[in-house]
Motif scaffolding. Sequence first.
Motif, mmCIF file in Angstrom:
data_model
loop_
_atom_site.group_PDB
_atom_site.id
_atom_site.type_symbol
_atom_site.label_atom_id
_atom_site.label_comp_id
_atom_site.label_asym_id
_atom_site.label_seq_id
_atom_site.Cartn_x
_atom_site.Cartn_y
_atom_site.Cartn_z
ATOM 1 N N TRP A 148 0.814 -1.217 0.000
ATOM 2 C CA TRP A 148 0.000 0.000 0.000
ATOM 3 C C TRP A 148 0.842 1.259 0.000
ATOM 4 O O TRP A 148 0.535 2.230 -0.673
ATOM 5 C CB TRP A 148 -0.892 0.013 1.259
ATOM 6 N N TYR A 149 1.892 1.266 0.850
ATOM 7 C CA TYR A 149 2.630 2.509 1.117
ATOM 8 C C TYR A 149 4.081 2.357 0.706
ATOM 9 O O TYR A 149 4.996 2.643 1.467
ATOM 10 C CB TYR A 149 2.545 2.858 2.606
ATOM 11 N N TYR A 150 4.289 1.892 -0.529
ATOM 12 C CA TYR A 150 5.658 1.586 -0.940
ATOM 13 C C TYR A 150 6.600 2.775 -0.789
ATOM 14 O O TYR A 150 7.681 2.644 -0.211
ATOM 15 C CB TYR A 150 5.660 1.040 -2.376
ATOM 16 N N PRO A 151 6.226 4.003 -1.274
ATOM 17 C CA PRO A 151 7.174 5.127 -1.138
ATOM 18 C C PRO A 151 7.540 5.403 0.310
ATOM 19 O O PRO A 151 8.699 5.681 0.625
ATOM 20 C CB PRO A 151 6.408 6.308 -1.746
ATOM 21 N N ALA A 152 6.549 5.296 1.215
ATOM 22 C CA ALA A 152 6.851 5.539 2.626
ATOM 23 C C ALA A 152 7.812 4.482 3.158
ATOM 24 O O ALA A 152 8.716 4.785 3.938
ATOM 25 C CB ALA A 152 5.564 5.526 3.450
ATOM 26 N N PHE A 153 7.619 3.226 2.703
ATOM 27 C CA PHE A 153 8.508 2.161 3.173
ATOM 28 C C PHE A 153 9.925 2.383 2.656
ATOM 29 O O PHE A 153 10.897 2.149 3.367
ATOM 30 C CB PHE A 153 7.972 0.788 2.728
ATOM 31 N N VAL A 154 10.028 2.867 1.388
ATOM 32 C CA VAL A 154 11.358 3.145 0.841
ATOM 33 C C VAL A 154 12.023 4.248 1.662
ATOM 34 O O VAL A 154 13.168 4.106 2.120
ATOM 35 C CB VAL A 154 11.252 3.561 -0.641
ATOM 36 N N ALA A 155 11.276 5.323 1.899
ATOM 37 C CA ALA A 155 11.868 6.451 2.624
ATOM 38 C C ALA A 155 12.261 6.031 4.039
ATOM 39 O O ALA A 155 13.354 6.373 4.520
ATOM 40 C CB ALA A 155 10.861 7.605 2.675
ATOM 41 N N GLY A 156 11.378 5.278 4.688
ATOM 42 C CA GLY A 156 11.691 4.819 6.049
ATOM 43 C C GLY A 156 12.913 3.930 6.050
ATOM 44 O O GLY A 156 13.821 4.089 6.874
ATOM 45 N N TYR B 37 5.566 2.052 8.762
ATOM 46 C CA TYR B 37 6.834 1.352 8.541
ATOM 47 C C TYR B 37 7.591 1.206 9.852
ATOM 48 O O TYR B 37 8.064 0.126 10.202
ATOM 49 C CB TYR B 37 7.691 2.096 7.516
ATOM 50 N N PHE B 38 7.681 2.312 10.589
ATOM 51 C CA PHE B 38 8.466 2.234 11.828
ATOM 52 C C PHE B 38 7.749 1.405 12.892
ATOM 53 O O PHE B 38 8.399 0.761 13.720
ATOM 54 C CB PHE B 38 8.793 3.636 12.336
ATOM 55 N N SER B 39 6.420 1.399 12.875
ATOM 56 C CA SER B 39 5.699 0.513 13.788
ATOM 57 C C SER B 39 6.121 -0.926 13.553
ATOM 58 O O SER B 39 6.454 -1.657 14.490
ATOM 59 C CB SER B 39 4.189 0.608 13.557
ATOM 60 N N LEU B 40 6.123 -1.315 12.272
ATOM 61 C CA LEU B 40 6.491 -2.687 11.952
ATOM 62 C C LEU B 40 7.965 -2.927 12.241
ATOM 63 O O LEU B 40 8.351 -3.983 12.742
ATOM 64 C CB LEU B 40 6.169 -2.999 10.491
ATOM 65 N N TYR B 41 8.786 -1.914 11.937
ATOM 66 C CA TYR B 41 10.223 -2.051 12.206
ATOM 67 C C TYR B 41 10.445 -2.349 13.682
ATOM 68 O O TYR B 41 11.154 -3.286 14.051
ATOM 69 C CB TYR B 41 10.952 -0.765 11.803
ATOM 70 N N PHE B 42 9.799 -1.561 14.548
ATOM 71 C CA PHE B 42 10.023 -1.767 15.974
ATOM 72 C C PHE B 42 9.358 -3.053 16.465
ATOM 73 O O PHE B 42 9.921 -3.761 17.294
ATOM 74 C CB PHE B 42 9.525 -0.560 16.784
ATOM 75 N N ALA B 43 8.164 -3.338 15.968
ATOM 76 C CA ALA B 43 7.494 -4.564 16.423
ATOM 77 C C ALA B 43 8.307 -5.788 16.012
ATOM 78 O O ALA B 43 8.541 -6.693 16.823
ATOM 79 C CB ALA B 43 6.077 -4.641 15.851
ATOM 80 N N MET B 44 8.771 -5.810 14.760
ATOM 81 C CA MET B 44 9.464 -7.007 14.272
ATOM 82 C C MET B 44 10.846 -7.150 14.895
ATOM 83 O O MET B 44 11.202 -8.201 15.428
ATOM 84 C CB MET B 44 9.572 -6.974 12.741
ATOM 85 N N GLY C 136 1.144 3.256 21.256
ATOM 86 C CA GLY C 136 0.550 3.952 20.125
ATOM 87 C C GLY C 136 1.188 3.692 18.776
ATOM 88 O O GLY C 136 1.210 4.565 17.912
ATOM 89 N N ILE C 137 1.734 2.466 18.551
ATOM 90 C CA ILE C 137 2.155 2.152 17.194
ATOM 91 C C ILE C 137 0.894 2.091 16.324
ATOM 92 O O ILE C 137 -0.207 1.982 16.839
ATOM 93 C CB ILE C 137 2.937 0.826 17.112
ATOM 94 N N GLY C 138 1.048 2.152 14.999
ATOM 95 C CA GLY C 138 -0.142 2.413 14.196
ATOM 96 C C GLY C 138 -0.640 1.292 13.320
ATOM 97 O O GLY C 138 -1.365 1.549 12.368
ATOM 98 N N VAL C 139 -0.281 0.028 13.637
ATOM 99 C CA VAL C 139 -0.567 -1.022 12.671
ATOM 100 C C VAL C 139 -2.065 -1.177 12.400
ATOM 101 O O VAL C 139 -2.471 -1.484 11.287
ATOM 102 C CB VAL C 139 0.054 -2.355 13.137
ATOM 103 N N PHE C 140 -2.915 -0.966 13.425
ATOM 104 C CA PHE C 140 -4.362 -1.119 13.205
ATOM 105 C C PHE C 140 -5.090 0.226 13.269
ATOM 106 O O PHE C 140 -6.310 0.261 13.382
ATOM 107 C CB PHE C 140 -4.967 -2.055 14.252
#
Lengths: 241, 553
Positions: free
Chosen positions: A58-66, A171-178, B237-241
């Motif tokens: 969905w957010y490819y440009p944001a993922f690239v920038a992140g 992107y950063f949410s996933l980065y930190f979660a993963m 407050g991460i934003g995944v959902f």
Amino acid sequence: MAVVHEGEHHEHPAYQRHHFVSMEQQKESASFGMWLFLLTEIMFFGGMFTAYLIYRNWYYPAFVAGSHTLSIVLGTTNTAVLITSSFTMAMGVWCAETRKRGGLILSIILTLILGLAFLGIKSVEYHEKWVQHHVPGLRFDAMTFVHPKAEPGQPVEPGLPLDMAQHTEIYFSLYFAMTGMHALHMIIGMGLLVFMLVKAMRGAYDNGNIAFIENFGLYWHFVDIVWIFLFPLLYLISRHQ
Amino acid sequence: MSSIVSLPDQTTARIPKRNYLTNENGILSWLLTGDHKRIAMLYLISITFFFFIGGALAGLIRLELLTPQSDLMATDTYNKVFSMHGIIMIFLFLVPSVPATLGNFLIPIMVGAKDLAFPKINLLSWYLYLAGGSLTLWAMINGGVDTGWTFTTPLSTHYVNTNVVTTGLAIFVAGFSSIFTGLNFIVTIHRMRAPGMTWFKLPLFVWSHYAASILMVLGTPVLAIAIVLVLLERTIGIGVFDPTKGGDPILFQHLFWFYSHPAVYIMILPGMGVISEVISTFSRKRVFGYSAVAFSSVAIAVFGFFVWEHHMFIMGVSNYSTLVFSLLTMLVAVPSSIKIFNWAFTLYKGSITFETPMLYAFGFMGLFTIGGLTGVFLGASGTDIHLTETYFIVAHFHFVMVGGMLMAFLAGIHFWWPKMTGRMYPEKISQLAAVVTFIGFNFTFFPQFLLGMLGMPRRYAAYPPEFQVLNVFSTAGATILGVGYLLPMIYLVWSLKYGKIAGANPWQATGLEWQIQSPPLTENFVEIPVVTQDAYDYEWLERQKEHEVTQVG
């Protein structure tokens, strides 16, 4: 529990648990159980990889920038550190199998040091994100993606439209979660390493009862493999362009 | 009425002095035990405790719905009551009910092993269950949670001010208890079978637990990660959902139902295993189409992973995927009906007797069939749009879960009670309890189908006055149902001291568990058996008895 009465079962080593018929059955059960547990771990991380897949589409440009704000040098170093720690762990298992206590202790210590090094480098990276206001929820500002600053020696990246820039937070949410879940697995693993170190120094593995070390080895390699997937997915987006 | 029960002579019979209950004494010998039978008993006590809490909450719900206004409690209290009812009943009762008690007790014996593969992990799973249960109770006392058991985002992450984090942690922890149970079962069934015990000699109880274990092992971690992400979103407050940040609340639904639909089969499959054993024993026949029933369990487990989206038809998912998932949902009806038909054919020309477990099993067959067929209504996307989020759906899953699973659980508890305790339950009053439960159940939940068809939505404390008659029926039925559940509680405890001595095999059943003393020894078998007979081979049992007689003679 594992007491064997004198003269009753000559053929069984003392560490065979009472409910197993043979040592072979005990070993097979333990390693089968470990593989199943790793399967649950795959499903656990799988949830996050699914989320990653969807949002990256969905957010490819944001993922690239992140992704471009991450340090490739630190990421590559960490990959090397972790692969080396897998090697030392494999050496540890081999030493345990061949009953080399000194080698086992050395391998465990090296694995611990490399694990610590990984977490140290990771915390440097986390700190950098904190300074740059790239921590979702707690400390986040998307404006650096709308008006990127020129880094010395690198071409200026084009800015993102505001709404896409805001999606870098995903992107950063996933980065930190993963990476956070991965780091948590490493911390648990290092706790177990310390436990094994103490036992190894007391000579607990000299009698060949090394199922725990072998199965821990599987766990440690699994954590390594998760990183092998995380590294390209998070650090190397569109680096070829 | 004829009966197959054969008890030893009560004047001379004694409970064997050495058994798993008397092997060690003291509270620590229970709390630190590795014995699967003792852990099963610990589980039985704890899930009964949580069942009664969940049941009390159900009683409160029915009382509130006696009148159209919200008068017994405030509407937000009502939200908390039905949320807690769902959370406790699903995660703390239904998921562990049969596997952690009967499965734990019986699977090692049925495969001819001395214990589960990992006794310590088995004990750990009980402690995790207790930790999850305590956290849930703490959350409840501390103000409750009002998201429903589904933790729907963004409601759970942004809009409610209740104990989502504590309850989420509780479910996360309880989930690991379920993973460890499943893992233990799979390894035990693969690696610990006695010599000669091939896959197709296993009782169907073991097959259905195997299938349920696959679901536990593969599904539960996905729920775990979904909950972790909700908790991270709620705390930092991460934003995944979070749609304001570009996240997708529907993604939560996908992850949640990827576990929670298979969870339905985690709950029902072990119950189906109980029914197979009971039906065969009380009609003195091998289960018709043994391998079809065995494979239908596995088929349910496999199909179960590909239908989760039918919970989301009205949530804005693509029409095309709705079509696909609708079709896949219909497919699950096939293995389910294979089971029902095969049980019916097992009864055909069998020598049927009507002991209590059989009565519960009949209850299961009828009510599960109704629950399953109404599930097809809901799987068809057209009718689902009309019926979802109404009392129709409440009635549907209560027919499957309460009418199906709880009946199966009670069938199993009565069936194996003599094995677990060495004593019989009182037959007449328990038959009465089974009938009362059946009547009370239908009274409670059948009107809810009608209410749902008429359009009464679920999860509201108040409703239009024209729905009152059916709601009064339902509440009245719940009272009868409550009596039906209290009776076994009382007479089973009574039977621990005053029940007749059961002997090793009161039902003349063929399973390995019936060939050893009741209650069993800590190590189950004096010698690991060598299995030559098929499952449900009643002729083999007859020959065994003749053999014994000639030996004595």
